[in-house]
Design a protein around this motif. Structure first.
Motif, mmCIF file in Angstrom:
data_model
loop_
_atom_site.group_PDB
_atom_site.id
_atom_site.type_symbol
_atom_site.label_atom_id
_atom_site.label_comp_id
_atom_site.label_asym_id
_atom_site.label_seq_id
_atom_site.Cartn_x
_atom_site.Cartn_y
_atom_site.Cartn_z
ATOM 1 N N GLY A 132 0.774 -1.230 0.000
ATOM 2 C CA GLY A 132 0.000 0.000 0.000
ATOM 3 C C GLY A 132 0.808 1.283 0.000
ATOM 4 O O GLY A 132 0.251 2.361 0.175
ATOM 5 N N GLU A 133 2.101 1.191 -0.229
ATOM 6 C CA GLU A 133 2.942 2.389 -0.296
ATOM 7 C C GLU A 133 2.930 2.919 -1.729
ATOM 8 O O GLU A 133 3.042 2.153 -2.682
ATOM 9 C CB GLU A 133 4.376 2.044 0.114
ATOM 10 C CG GLU A 133 4.475 1.527 1.531
ATOM 11 C CD GLU A 133 5.797 0.819 1.801
ATOM 12 O OE1 GLU A 133 6.636 0.692 0.882
ATOM 13 O OE2 GLU A 133 5.976 0.383 2.948
ATOM 14 N N ILE A 134 2.788 4.244 -1.882
ATOM 15 C CA ILE A 134 2.767 4.830 -3.222
ATOM 16 C C ILE A 134 4.109 4.592 -3.905
ATOM 17 O O ILE A 134 5.160 4.862 -3.338
ATOM 18 C CB ILE A 134 2.416 6.325 -3.157
ATOM 19 C CG1 ILE A 134 0.967 6.494 -2.697
ATOM 20 C CG2 ILE A 134 2.624 6.994 -4.520
ATOM 21 C CD1 ILE A 134 0.520 7.929 -2.528
ATOM 22 N N GLN A 135 4.043 4.072 -5.128
ATOM 23 C CA GLN A 135 5.234 3.754 -5.914
ATOM 24 C C GLN A 135 4.851 3.881 -7.390
ATOM 25 O O GLN A 135 4.070 3.073 -7.897
ATOM 26 C CB GLN A 135 5.719 2.342 -5.599
ATOM 27 C CG GLN A 135 6.856 1.824 -6.462
ATOM 28 C CD GLN A 135 8.080 2.702 -6.404
ATOM 29 O OE1 GLN A 135 8.312 3.486 -7.311
ATOM 30 N NE2 GLN A 135 8.854 2.585 -5.350
ATOM 31 N N PRO A 136 5.384 4.880 -8.103
ATOM 32 C CA PRO A 136 4.997 5.102 -9.499
ATOM 33 C C PRO A 136 5.265 3.924 -10.438
ATOM 34 O O PRO A 136 4.606 3.795 -11.456
ATOM 35 C CB PRO A 136 5.829 6.320 -9.922
ATOM 36 C CG PRO A 136 6.226 6.981 -8.656
ATOM 37 C CD PRO A 136 6.301 5.907 -7.614
ATOM 38 N N THR A 137 6.221 3.064 -10.127
ATOM 39 C CA THR A 137 6.538 1.933 -11.004
ATOM 40 C C THR A 137 5.689 0.703 -10.699
ATOM 41 O O THR A 137 5.896 -0.343 -11.306
ATOM 42 C CB THR A 137 8.025 1.553 -10.902
ATOM 43 O OG1 THR A 137 8.312 1.172 -9.552
ATOM 44 C CG2 THR A 137 8.919 2.698 -11.333
ATOM 45 N N SER A 138 4.748 0.830 -9.787
ATOM 46 C CA SER A 138 3.928 -0.311 -9.377
ATOM 47 C C SER A 138 2.549 -0.278 -10.021
ATOM 48 O O SER A 138 2.167 0.678 -10.694
ATOM 49 C CB SER A 138 3.783 -0.340 -7.855
ATOM 50 O OG SER A 138 5.007 -0.673 -7.251
ATOM 51 N N LEU A 139 1.808 -1.331 -9.775
ATOM 52 C CA LEU A 139 0.434 -1.461 -10.259
ATOM 53 C C LEU A 139 -0.502 -0.536 -9.500
ATOM 54 O O LEU A 139 -0.225 -0.146 -8.367
ATOM 55 C CB LEU A 139 -0.052 -2.907 -10.065
ATOM 56 C CG LEU A 139 0.744 -4.013 -10.735
ATOM 57 C CD1 LEU A 139 0.202 -5.367 -10.317
ATOM 58 C CD2 LEU A 139 0.719 -3.855 -12.245
ATOM 59 N N THR A 140 -1.645 -0.250 -10.096
ATOM 60 C CA THR A 140 -2.723 0.443 -9.394
ATOM 61 C C THR A 140 -3.518 -0.603 -8.605
ATOM 62 O O THR A 140 -3.271 -1.816 -8.730
ATOM 63 C CB THR A 140 -3.665 1.141 -10.387
ATOM 64 O OG1 THR A 140 -4.260 0.140 -11.226
ATOM 65 C CG2 THR A 140 -2.928 2.179 -11.217
ATOM 66 N N VAL A 141 -4.489 -0.156 -7.842
ATOM 67 C CA VAL A 141 -5.332 -1.104 -7.105
ATOM 68 C C VAL A 141 -6.004 -2.077 -8.080
ATOM 69 O O VAL A 141 -6.034 -3.285 -7.849
ATOM 70 C CB VAL A 141 -6.382 -0.359 -6.243
ATOM 71 C CG1 VAL A 141 -7.416 -1.324 -5.689
ATOM 72 C CG2 VAL A 141 -5.697 0.400 -5.119
ATOM 73 N N ARG A 142 -6.538 -1.552 -9.192
ATOM 74 C CA ARG A 142 -7.154 -2.446 -10.185
ATOM 75 C C ARG A 142 -6.119 -3.432 -10.733
ATOM 76 O O ARG A 142 -6.435 -4.589 -10.993
ATOM 77 C CB ARG A 142 -7.791 -1.646 -11.318
ATOM 78 C CG ARG A 142 -8.524 -2.534 -12.320
ATOM 79 C CD ARG A 142 -9.387 -1.720 -13.262
ATOM 80 N NE ARG A 142 -9.990 -2.513 -14.313
ATOM 81 C CZ ARG A 142 -11.122 -3.186 -14.210
ATOM 82 N NH1 ARG A 142 -11.802 -3.161 -13.082
ATOM 83 N NH2 ARG A 142 -11.593 -3.875 -15.232
ATOM 84 N N GLY A 143 -4.902 -2.988 -10.912
ATOM 85 C CA GLY A 143 -3.852 -3.890 -11.369
ATOM 86 C C GLY A 143 -3.596 -5.017 -10.379
ATOM 87 O O GLY A 143 -3.409 -6.172 -10.763
ATOM 88 N N TRP A 144 -3.581 -4.692 -9.082
ATOM 89 C CA TRP A 144 -3.406 -5.738 -8.069
ATOM 90 C C TRP A 144 -4.610 -6.691 -8.058
ATOM 91 O O TRP A 144 -4.453 -7.897 -7.833
ATOM 92 C CB TRP A 144 -3.188 -5.121 -6.685
ATOM 93 C CG TRP A 144 -1.793 -4.602 -6.524
ATOM 94 C CD1 TRP A 144 -1.396 -3.298 -6.508
ATOM 95 C CD2 TRP A 144 -0.601 -5.380 -6.385
ATOM 96 N NE1 TRP A 144 -0.029 -3.211 -6.368
ATOM 97 C CE2 TRP A 144 0.488 -4.483 -6.286
ATOM 98 C CE3 TRP A 144 -0.341 -6.751 -6.345
ATOM 99 C CZ2 TRP A 144 1.800 -4.907 -6.138
ATOM 100 C CZ3 TRP A 144 0.975 -7.173 -6.195
ATOM 101 C CH2 TRP A 144 2.024 -6.266 -6.097
ATOM 102 N N GLN A 145 -5.813 -6.155 -8.319
ATOM 103 C CA GLN A 145 -6.982 -7.025 -8.428
ATOM 104 C C GLN A 145 -6.819 -7.986 -9.603
ATOM 105 O O GLN A 145 -7.114 -9.179 -9.487
ATOM 106 C CB GLN A 145 -8.259 -6.194 -8.598
ATOM 107 C CG GLN A 145 -8.639 -5.423 -7.359
ATOM 108 C CD GLN A 145 -9.752 -4.420 -7.632
ATOM 109 O OE1 GLN A 145 -9.954 -3.963 -8.757
ATOM 110 N NE2 GLN A 145 -10.481 -4.072 -6.580
ATOM 111 N N ARG A 146 -6.327 -7.468 -10.732
ATOM 112 C CA ARG A 146 -6.098 -8.332 -11.895
ATOM 113 C C ARG A 146 -5.045 -9.392 -11.566
ATOM 114 O O ARG A 146 -5.192 -10.561 -11.918
ATOM 115 C CB ARG A 146 -5.650 -7.509 -13.105
ATOM 116 C CG ARG A 146 -5.432 -8.393 -14.344
ATOM 117 C CD ARG A 146 -5.194 -7.573 -15.597
ATOM 118 N NE ARG A 146 -6.236 -6.605 -15.853
ATOM 119 C CZ ARG A 146 -7.428 -6.889 -16.373
ATOM 120 N NH1 ARG A 146 -7.739 -8.139 -16.693
ATOM 121 N NH2 ARG A 146 -8.319 -5.938 -16.577
#
Length: 189
Positions: free
Chosen positions: A33-47
């Motif tokens: 849950g830490e903001i990281q521009p190179t990471s997925l969005t919440v929807r991306g983590w759901q996918r």
């Protein structure tokens, strides 16, 4: 003819923040849950979680044309950070107890195919990569093995397409059939 993988599935990483406006919502965030521009969005983590269910059902093989991978690949990144392709298949990796292989960086797709993928004799390989580089993997595969057909997405991967997959399935003669399929795991796929 040397043994090659039974199946190779190419997917792109899951949803990401708007790279032109990284400060706007939705933010990329780490698994914690830490903001990281190179990471997925919440929807991306759901996918990513949905892909673990599709490709790694607990008691059965996935429904065709999908398979339970025996080998996972993502690009290597020199900065040591975990990036979207790795994050996308991390839940699947955990579910199946597989280590994500990251032998080459993006831009070295031909080497990925010739030095790594094709050496996975009789394995079911899943590759999660950046979508602008997936056509290079498809081109390297087409140059290295006999593919009986091509799919439109083998040459272009639309920016908003997070649910397509290219599936190469080897037949008894060593020829691969290529299919473009949807991996529908989220609403709107």
């Amino acid at each position: 003819m040397p043994a090659t993988p039974r199946r190779i599935t190419l997917i792109r990483h899951a949803e990401k923040p708007d790279e032109k406006n990284p400060e706007q919502l939705p933010h990329g965030m780490t698994e914690n849950g830490e903001i990281q521009p190179t990471s997925l969005t919440v929807r991306g983590w759901q996918r990513a979680g949905g892909l673990a269910v599709v490709f790694g059902p607990p008691h059965d093989q996935p429904s065709p044309p999908h398979m339970r991978p025996t080998v996972l690949y993502a690009p290597a990144y020199p900065d040591g950070l975990t990036h979207r392709p790795t994050e996308t298949i991390t839940p699947l990796s955990r579910r199946l107890g597989l280590t994500i292989q990251a032998p080459v960086p993006k831009g070295a797709e031909a080497a990925l195919v010739t030095e790594h993928l094709l050496g996975q004799a009789d394995q079911d390989v899943l590759v999660c990569w950046e979508h602008h580089h997936l056509p290079a993997i498809a081109a390297a595969l087409a140059g290295a093995v006999h593919v009986s057909a091509s799919a439109p997405n083998a040459t272009l991967w639309p920016d908003d397409d997070f649910s397509s997959a290219l599936v190469y399935t080897r037949n008894g003669d060593g020829v691969y059939a290529l299919a473009q399929v949807k991996v529908a795991v989220l609403d709107g796929d």
